[in-house]
Design a protein around this motif. Structure first.
Motif, PDB file in Angstrom:
ATOM      1  N   PHE A  20      44.437  27.978  15.205  1.00  0.00           N
ATOM      2  CA  PHE A  20      43.904  28.177  16.553  1.00  0.00           C
ATOM      3  C   PHE A  20      43.693  29.664  16.787  1.00  0.00           C
ATOM      4  N   GLN A  21      42.485  30.028  17.196  1.00  0.00           N
ATOM      5  CA  GLN A  21      42.162  31.436  17.432  1.00  0.00           C
ATOM      6  C   GLN A  21      41.593  31.601  18.838  1.00  0.00           C
ATOM      7  N   PRO A  22      42.130  32.544  19.620  1.00  0.00           N
ATOM      8  CA  PRO A  22      41.603  32.761  20.978  1.00  0.00           C
ATOM      9  C   PRO A  22      40.127  33.138  20.933  1.00  0.00           C
ATOM     10  N   ARG A  23      39.393  32.712  21.945  1.00  0.00           N
ATOM     11  CA  ARG A  23      37.966  33.032  22.013  1.00  0.00           C
ATOM     12  C   ARG A  23      37.654  33.692  23.346  1.00  0.00           C
ATOM     13  N   SER A  24      36.605  34.490  23.324  1.00  0.00           N
ATOM     14  CA  SER A  24      36.172  35.170  24.547  1.00  0.00           C
ATOM     15  C   SER A  24      35.521  34.147  25.483  1.00  0.00           C
ATOM     16  N   PRO A  25      35.509  34.438  26.799  1.00  0.00           N
ATOM     17  CA  PRO A  25      36.000  35.680  27.398  1.00  0.00           C
ATOM     18  C   PRO A  25      37.480  35.674  27.778  1.00  0.00           C
ATOM     19  N   SER A  26      38.100  34.500  27.878  1.00  0.00           N
ATOM     20  CA  SER A  26      39.467  34.488  28.415  1.00  0.00           C
ATOM     21  C   SER A  26      40.538  34.701  27.345  1.00  0.00           C
ATOM     22  N   ARG A  27      40.166  34.564  26.056  1.00  0.00           N
ATOM     23  CA  ARG A  27      41.040  34.926  24.940  1.00  0.00           C
ATOM     24  C   ARG A  27      42.366  34.188  24.947  1.00  0.00           C
ATOM     25  N   ARG A  28      42.292  32.895  25.050  1.00  0.00           N
ATOM     26  CA  ARG A  28      43.489  32.055  25.050  1.00  0.00           C
ATOM     27  C   ARG A  28      43.251  30.826  24.178  1.00  0.00           C
ATOM     28  N   VAL A  29      44.356  30.254  23.717  1.00  0.00           N
ATOM     29  CA  VAL A  29      44.302  28.902  23.151  1.00  0.00           C
ATOM     30  C   VAL A  29      45.126  28.020  24.078  1.00  0.00           C
ATOM     31  N   ARG A 202      33.310  42.759  32.491  1.00  0.00           N
ATOM     32  CA  ARG A 202      33.857  41.689  33.320  1.00  0.00           C
ATOM     33  C   ARG A 202      34.960  40.928  32.597  1.00  0.00           C
ATOM     34  N   GLU A 203      34.888  40.870  31.261  1.00  0.00           N
ATOM     35  CA  GLU A 203      35.939  40.193  30.508  1.00  0.00           C
ATOM     36  C   GLU A 203      37.276  40.898  30.695  1.00  0.00           C
ATOM     37  N   GLU A 204      37.261  42.224  30.544  1.00  0.00           N
ATOM     38  CA  GLU A 204      38.495  42.994  30.694  1.00  0.00           C
ATOM     39  C   GLU A 204      39.038  42.865  32.117  1.00  0.00           C
ATOM     40  N   GLU A 205      38.144  42.930  33.095  1.00  0.00           N
ATOM     41  CA  GLU A 205      38.582  42.825  34.482  1.00  0.00           C
ATOM     42  C   GLU A 205      39.166  41.439  34.753  1.00  0.00           C
ATOM     43  N   ALA A 206      38.516  40.409  34.192  1.00  0.00           N
ATOM     44  CA  ALA A 206      39.007  39.045  34.394  1.00  0.00           C
ATOM     45  C   ALA A 206      40.411  38.885  33.827  1.00  0.00           C
ATOM     46  N   ILE A 207      40.644  39.400  32.629  1.00  0.00           N
ATOM     47  CA  ILE A 207      41.969  39.284  32.008  1.00  0.00           C
ATOM     48  C   ILE A 207      43.014  40.021  32.833  1.00  0.00           C
ATOM     49  N   ASP A 208      42.686  41.230  33.285  1.00  0.00           N
ATOM     50  CA  ASP A 208      43.620  41.997  34.119  1.00  0.00           C
ATOM     51  C   ASP A 208      43.967  41.236  35.402  1.00  0.00           C
ATOM     52  N   ARG A 220      40.094  36.203  41.907  1.00  0.00           N
ATOM     53  CA  ARG A 220      39.013  37.083  41.473  1.00  0.00           C
ATOM     54  C   ARG A 220      38.770  36.928  39.968  1.00  0.00           C
ATOM     55  N   GLY A 221      39.854  36.828  39.198  1.00  0.00           N
ATOM     56  CA  GLY A 221      39.702  36.615  37.755  1.00  0.00           C
ATOM     57  C   GLY A 221      38.989  35.320  37.440  1.00  0.00           C
ATOM     58  N   LEU A 222      39.324  34.251  38.176  1.00  0.00           N
ATOM     59  CA  LEU A 222      38.644  32.965  37.974  1.00  0.00           C
ATOM     60  C   LEU A 222      37.161  33.061  38.318  1.00  0.00           C
ATOM     61  N   GLN A 223      36.842  33.779  39.381  1.00  0.00           N
ATOM     62  CA  GLN A 223      35.435  33.951  39.766  1.00  0.00           C
ATOM     63  C   GLN A 223      34.655  34.667  38.673  1.00  0.00           C
ATOM     64  N   LEU A 224      35.289  35.652  38.031  1.00  0.00           N
ATOM     65  CA  LEU A 224      34.636  36.367  36.932  1.00  0.00           C
ATOM     66  C   LEU A 224      34.433  35.439  35.731  1.00  0.00           C
ATOM     67  N   LEU A 225      35.420  34.606  35.435  1.00  0.00           N
ATOM     68  CA  LEU A 225      35.268  33.648  34.344  1.00  0.00           C
ATOM     69  C   LEU A 225      34.138  32.669  34.630  1.00  0.00           C
ATOM     70  N   ALA A 226      33.999  32.268  35.892  1.00  0.00           N
ATOM     71  CA  ALA A 226      32.898  31.375  36.265  1.00  0.00           C
ATOM     72  C   ALA A 226      31.560  32.061  36.034  1.00  0.00           C
ATOM     73  N   ASP A 227      31.473  33.351  36.375  1.00  0.00           N
ATOM     74  CA  ASP A 227      30.237  34.109  36.141  1.00  0.00           C
ATOM     75  C   ASP A 227      29.931  34.229  34.652  1.00  0.00           C
ATOM     76  N   LEU A 228      30.994  34.260  33.833  1.00  0.00           N
ATOM     77  CA  LEU A 228      30.835  34.401  32.385  1.00  0.00           C
ATOM     78  C   LEU A 228      30.679  33.052  31.681  1.00  0.00           C
ATOM     79  N   ASP A 229      30.649  31.955  32.454  1.00  0.00           N
ATOM     80  CA  ASP A 229      30.523  30.603  31.891  1.00  0.00           C
ATOM     81  C   ASP A 229      31.617  30.310  30.867  1.00  0.00           C
ATOM     82  N   ASP A 230      32.841  30.675  31.190  1.00  0.00           N
ATOM     83  CA  ASP A 230      33.960  30.459  30.281  1.00  0.00           C
ATOM     84  C   ASP A 230      34.237  28.963  30.134  1.00  0.00           C
ATOM     85  N   PRO A 231      34.200  28.429  28.904  1.00  0.00           N
ATOM     86  CA  PRO A 231      34.467  26.998  28.717  1.00  0.00           C
ATOM     87  C   PRO A 231      35.902  26.612  29.044  1.00  0.00           C
TER      88      PRO A 231
END
Length: 358
Positions: A20-29, A202-208, A220-231
């Protein structure tokens, strides 16, 4: 601790190879304690990729992972586990639905995926080489059911029996992919001069924001992920909902309206909340994103005793057909709140809906 991960057959094969490898933008598994949740996520992903759903069972030591990656990088809430770090393939314990392609259609899809071509341009399930591969796999499974049959061996046979499709390419057996021989050399030369693509700020800001303890920052982080179409947006929302107070839960639920697939049963407790704002926000997600169950949630929202909740459902009435869901529209037409009634009237003009006579 055994946890579960819902994915597709193609992705599961890659996980079995690379972990399992984290993927952008949220970088989590992501994992879940419940198998049913993982199964539903697997079906959601399979609908988008037209692949088979697969549920992987994984053995995780959360204490050891927190020591390795840090306590803030391993989070758990509402049965959802989020890890910012690699999880090796050796953690896999069992699976359902993972294995080699067996039918001619599955083999053709697999070969075309390795070749990187679309189905209409790739090899057909009726190709003699594909049919030969099918017979070969059937024979191996029948005569040596316990023997290990790997994708590398299958790829070697495919190159041997479907030579026209593998002509002029270099086969990477380790990563199960092919490269045009000329393009491979050109790519190596180009890579030496490539400038890394800039990271979206926006990825860095979302993670912070998501790692903050402040609810407003998390939303705010969730809103950024929505803008980035995070799966992984839905998993993030469920994780943070489990840690939230009513005020921040409303903000999280509003972001969840952007999720393509939601699991309705996760939202039921919020749709039944004593807090009207939480209840209304959950109803909005369910009428928008619960698929075939949406009419049920429209009725639930439109018949709620609190006007705020009824308004939450009424503003999306244009998604319902008045002829098919007459009861919901009649409930809205006769609602004592003028905005609810007005929303229904606009959609039912000249359809035979009569105003209520007292």
């Amino acid at each position: 601790m055994i946890v579960y991960h819902g994915t597709t057959r193609r992705a599961a094969r890659q996980i079995a190879r690379d972990g399992f490898q984290p993927r952008s933008p949220s970088r989590r598994v992501w994992f879940s304690r419940g198998k049913s949740y993982a199964k539903q996520r697997a079906h959601s992903k399979s609908r988008h990729t037209r692949d088979r759903p697969v549920v992987l069972a994984v053995d995780l030591d959360l204490k050891a992972l927190r020591q390795r990656y840090g306590s803030r990088q391993v989070r758990e809430s509402s049965g959802i586990i989020s890890i910012r770090g690699d999880i090796p393939a050796s953690s896999l314990r069992s699976h359902h639905g993972l294995g080699l392609p067996e039918t001619a259609e599955e083999i053709a899809r697999w070969v075309n995926a390795v070749l990187g071509v679309k189905a209409h341009k790739g090899v057909s399930a009726r190709h003699e080489g594909v049919l030969r591969l099918t017979r070969w796999i059937d024979n191996r499974l029948a005569t040596r059911p316990n023997a290990r049959l790997g994708e590398k061996e299958l790829l070697a046979r495919a190159a041997q029996w479907i030579p026209d499709r593998f002509a002029g390419v270099e086969i990477d057996f380790e990563h199960l992919r092919v490269w045009p021989k000329v393009a491979r050399e050109a790519e190596a030369q180009q890579a030496a001069f490539e400038i890394p693509a800039p990271v979206d700020r926006r990825e860095e800001e979302a993670i912070d924001c998501l790692e903050s303890d402040k609810p407003q920052r998390q939303v705010r982080g969730l809103q950024l992920l929505a803008d980035l179409d995070d799966p992984d947006l839905f998993e993030w929302c469920v994780l943070l909902l489990g840690e939230s107070q009513p005020q921040s839960a409303v903000g999280i639920l509003k972001v969840m309206r952007h999720c393509e697939d939601v699991q309705p049963e996760v939202l039921v407790p919020y749709a039944e909340s004593e807090h009207k704002a939480v209840r209304g926000a959950a109803i909005e997600v369910l009428v928008l994103r619960s698929g075939e169950e949406a009419p049920k949630w429209f009725w639930r929202g439109l018949t709620d005793p609190v006007p705020h909740v009824r308004l939450s459902a009424a503003k999306f009435l244009d998604r319902l057909d008045p002829r098919t869901h007459r009861d919901s529209f009649e409930a809205a037409l006769y609602d004592p709140h003028p905005q609810v009634a007005q929303a229904a009237r606009k959609l039912t003009q000249h359809m035979g809906f009569e105003p209520l006579a007292w």
